[in-house]
Design a protein around this motif. Structure first.
Motif, PDB file in Angstrom:
ATOM      1  N   ASP A 191      12.599   6.627  -8.623  1.00  0.00           N
ATOM      2  CA  ASP A 191      11.905   7.696  -9.342  1.00  0.00           C
ATOM      3  C   ASP A 191      11.196   7.091 -10.557  1.00  0.00           C
ATOM      4  OD1 ASP A 191      10.926  10.063 -10.175  1.00  0.00           O
ATOM      5  OD2 ASP A 191      12.853  11.062 -10.455  1.00  0.00           O
ATOM      6  N   GLU A 192      10.090   6.374 -10.279  1.00  0.00           N
ATOM      7  CA  GLU A 192       9.358   5.681 -11.351  1.00  0.00           C
ATOM      8  C   GLU A 192       7.870   5.915 -11.101  1.00  0.00           C
ATOM      9  OE1 GLU A 192       7.294   3.565 -13.709  1.00  0.00           O
ATOM     10  OE2 GLU A 192       7.473   2.350 -11.865  1.00  0.00           O
ATOM     11  N   SER A 193       7.189   6.504 -12.069  1.00  0.00           N
ATOM     12  CA  SER A 193       5.814   6.965 -11.839  1.00  0.00           C
ATOM     13  C   SER A 193       4.849   5.812 -11.557  1.00  0.00           C
ATOM     14  CB  SER A 193       5.330   7.779 -13.044  1.00  0.00           C
ATOM     15  OG  SER A 193       5.332   6.964 -14.208  1.00  0.00           O
ATOM     16  N   GLY A 194       5.089   4.635 -12.170  1.00  0.00           N
ATOM     17  CA  GLY A 194       4.234   3.486 -11.881  1.00  0.00           C
ATOM     18  C   GLY A 194       4.351   3.061 -10.428  1.00  0.00           C
ATOM     19  N   LEU A 195       5.573   3.052  -9.923  1.00  0.00           N
ATOM     20  CA  LEU A 195       5.779   2.708  -8.509  1.00  0.00           C
ATOM     21  C   LEU A 195       5.090   3.725  -7.611  1.00  0.00           C
ATOM     22  CD1 LEU A 195       7.167   0.819  -6.442  1.00  0.00           C
ATOM     23  CD2 LEU A 195       9.091   2.429  -6.452  1.00  0.00           C
ATOM     24  N   HIS A 196       5.157   4.991  -7.982  1.00  0.00           N
ATOM     25  CA  HIS A 196       4.491   6.011  -7.158  1.00  0.00           C
ATOM     26  C   HIS A 196       2.971   5.799  -7.159  1.00  0.00           C
ATOM     27  CE1 HIS A 196       8.195   8.886  -7.509  1.00  0.00           C
ATOM     28  NE2 HIS A 196       8.495   7.713  -7.028  1.00  0.00           N
ATOM     29  N   ALA A 197       2.438   5.358  -8.282  1.00  0.00           N
ATOM     30  CA  ALA A 197       1.008   5.011  -8.330  1.00  0.00           C
ATOM     31  C   ALA A 197       0.717   3.830  -7.397  1.00  0.00           C
ATOM     32  CB  ALA A 197       0.581   4.691  -9.760  1.00  0.00           C
ATOM     33  N   ASP A 198       1.633   2.860  -7.355  1.00  0.00           N
ATOM     34  CA  ASP A 198       1.465   1.717  -6.447  1.00  0.00           C
ATOM     35  C   ASP A 198       1.524   2.173  -4.988  1.00  0.00           C
ATOM     36  OD1 ASP A 198       1.308  -0.124  -8.568  1.00  0.00           O
ATOM     37  OD2 ASP A 198       3.484  -0.374  -8.619  1.00  0.00           O
ATOM     38  N   PHE A 199       2.477   3.052  -4.669  1.00  0.00           N
ATOM     39  CA  PHE A 199       2.552   3.604  -3.307  1.00  0.00           C
ATOM     40  C   PHE A 199       1.223   4.280  -2.934  1.00  0.00           C
ATOM     41  CE2 PHE A 199       7.462   4.362  -3.355  1.00  0.00           C
ATOM     42  CZ  PHE A 199       7.681   3.146  -2.754  1.00  0.00           C
ATOM     43  N   THR A 200       0.708   5.066  -3.856  1.00  0.00           N
ATOM     44  CA  THR A 200      -0.518   5.825  -3.587  1.00  0.00           C
ATOM     45  C   THR A 200      -1.689   4.881  -3.308  1.00  0.00           C
ATOM     46  OG1 THR A 200       0.253   7.622  -4.994  1.00  0.00           O
ATOM     47  CG2 THR A 200      -2.111   7.539  -4.536  1.00  0.00           C
ATOM     48  N   ARG A 201      -1.846   3.868  -4.148  1.00  0.00           N
ATOM     49  CA  ARG A 201      -2.945   2.923  -3.966  1.00  0.00           C
ATOM     50  C   ARG A 201      -2.810   2.168  -2.648  1.00  0.00           C
ATOM     51  NH1 ARG A 201      -4.153  -1.917  -8.184  1.00  0.00           N
ATOM     52  NH2 ARG A 201      -2.095  -2.474  -7.410  1.00  0.00           N
ATOM     53  N   TRP A 202      -1.581   1.796  -2.325  1.00  0.00           N
ATOM     54  CA  TRP A 202      -1.301   1.058  -1.089  1.00  0.00           C
ATOM     55  C   TRP A 202      -1.563   1.937   0.139  1.00  0.00           C
ATOM     56  CZ3 TRP A 202       3.303   2.173   1.845  1.00  0.00           C
ATOM     57  CH2 TRP A 202       3.545   1.294   2.895  1.00  0.00           C
ATOM     58  N   LEU A 203      -1.107   3.174   0.102  1.00  0.00           N
ATOM     59  CA  LEU A 203      -1.342   4.092   1.230  1.00  0.00           C
ATOM     60  C   LEU A 203      -2.832   4.352   1.410  1.00  0.00           C
ATOM     61  CD1 LEU A 203       1.582   6.587   0.533  1.00  0.00           C
ATOM     62  CD2 LEU A 203       1.324   5.215   2.612  1.00  0.00           C
ATOM     63  N   GLU A 204      -3.534   4.513   0.297  1.00  0.00           N
ATOM     64  CA  GLU A 204      -4.966   4.780   0.355  1.00  0.00           C
ATOM     65  C   GLU A 204      -5.724   3.571   0.912  1.00  0.00           C
ATOM     66  OE1 GLU A 204      -5.290   7.981  -0.428  1.00  0.00           O
ATOM     67  OE2 GLU A 204      -7.305   7.808   0.418  1.00  0.00           O
ATOM     68  N   ALA A 205      -5.240   2.356   0.608  1.00  0.00           N
ATOM     69  CA  ALA A 205      -5.896   1.153   1.130  1.00  0.00           C
ATOM     70  C   ALA A 205      -5.758   1.055   2.646  1.00  0.00           C
ATOM     71  CB  ALA A 205      -5.308  -0.098   0.466  1.00  0.00           C
ATOM     72  N   PHE A 206      -4.614   1.442   3.183  1.00  0.00           N
ATOM     73  CA  PHE A 206      -4.354   1.235   4.615  1.00  0.00           C
ATOM     74  C   PHE A 206      -4.726   2.444   5.465  1.00  0.00           C
ATOM     75  CE2 PHE A 206      -1.428  -1.970   2.750  1.00  0.00           C
ATOM     76  CZ  PHE A 206      -2.241  -3.033   3.104  1.00  0.00           C
TER      77      PHE A 206
END
Lengths: 139, 139, 139
Positions: free
Chosen positions: B55-70
């Motif tokens: 539950d860490e907002s920076g990690l969720h931002a990383d997930f979002t960027r990664w999902l959007e890339a793929f």
């Protein structure tokens, strides 16, 4: 507690193919007599998947293109796994992306599904006899 | 054997959003009275996920960027699924990457978690009413 | 109904490493006395996975290269998660790709496996003590 075991047999025509197995899983749930419980559905092989998504052929074409982009089928030795004589490293990776199994709740004697959920077998190294395991526990 | 069923209702403000649902799952476990068993938590929709992570907002931002890339959000016809009039093929793929469900052990009447495990609903096509199913079996 | 709980303790030598845990899960199934049921095996940590695939070192090298391509280890601030002082955002993403858990059927007192299924712990931020939970229910 009741348990029930069923094997679904599948031989696909294509190397990569998606097969809707929802009706056969539902039949296993009815045969089990379980009213409340859990239903595990898993591929018994390591180059194929069981997953839940939409039964729409365009989406399946999108899945195929996406899987091929991230884990391309290349029979050569780009993959270290192929040094063993195999040609299916891509299929092992595709299976990780799509998952091995689903666990579905059983409520009132039926699969407890949302509006569009359908169970698929995802084959990535097909044209051979394969099996899917359905294991049901409950009461 | 005891069983218990609960639905969590979620309508996100954003198209893509992560919602921590751990407290509501814990409440369902308490309501079930189950001391030892298994707890299934799954999205009832095919463009969203249930997963366990930090539950860490920076990690969720990383997930979002990664999902959007793929699996980029592109309402046009880059995706074959969009020929049906839909615009959410990306969300179906993101859901495969993040998973449909988690199964969590119940021990001593509580979710049997490691130090940082939290349960999230991952929405990839939101701003509409959605449901998460919690099904508990045990004794 | 019977339940059984077991923790597997693992400290890897490498940051990224795959460990075959099949034998220890099988031992837990025998210790449980369960003949028919389900066996949940999950990482208790959010930077590692439990998955089922092939025990072949070349394939594991392919997995590693593929995971590194899609979620590279970069201790700098390319990842937003690293603004918290962490350096392991890649490990959180790799864990999503490989999955948190497997659920395996128990039939006749044994893991109900296809011909090549083996259970692995996938560590992506290792060299520290970690735990895998085995929870068995059945009769």
């Amino acid at each position: 507690m009741k348990t029930h075991r069923h094997e679904i047999k599948i031989t696909t025509h294509e190397r990569l193919e998606f097969v809707n197995i929802t009706a056969e899983v539902e039949a296993a749930v009815r045969a089990s007599g379980v009213q409340e419980g859990l239903c595990l559905v898993n591929s018994m092989h390591i180059t194929s998947s069981v997953f839940i998504n939409d039964d729409e052929s365009g989406l399946h074409a999108d899945f195929t293109r996406w899987l091929e982009a991230f884990a391309p089928y290349r029979p050569g030795t780009d993959y270290r796994h192929h040094l063993t004589g195999e040609d299916n490293a891509d299929a092992h990776i595709k299976r990780q992306l799509m998952g091995r199994e689903v666990v579905v709740a059983i409520t009132g004697g039926r699969l407890d599904f949302g509006p569009w959920e359908q169970i698929f077998y995802g084959e990535f190294d097909g044209r051979r006899p394969k099996r899917v395991l359905v294991k049901i526990i409950g009461e």
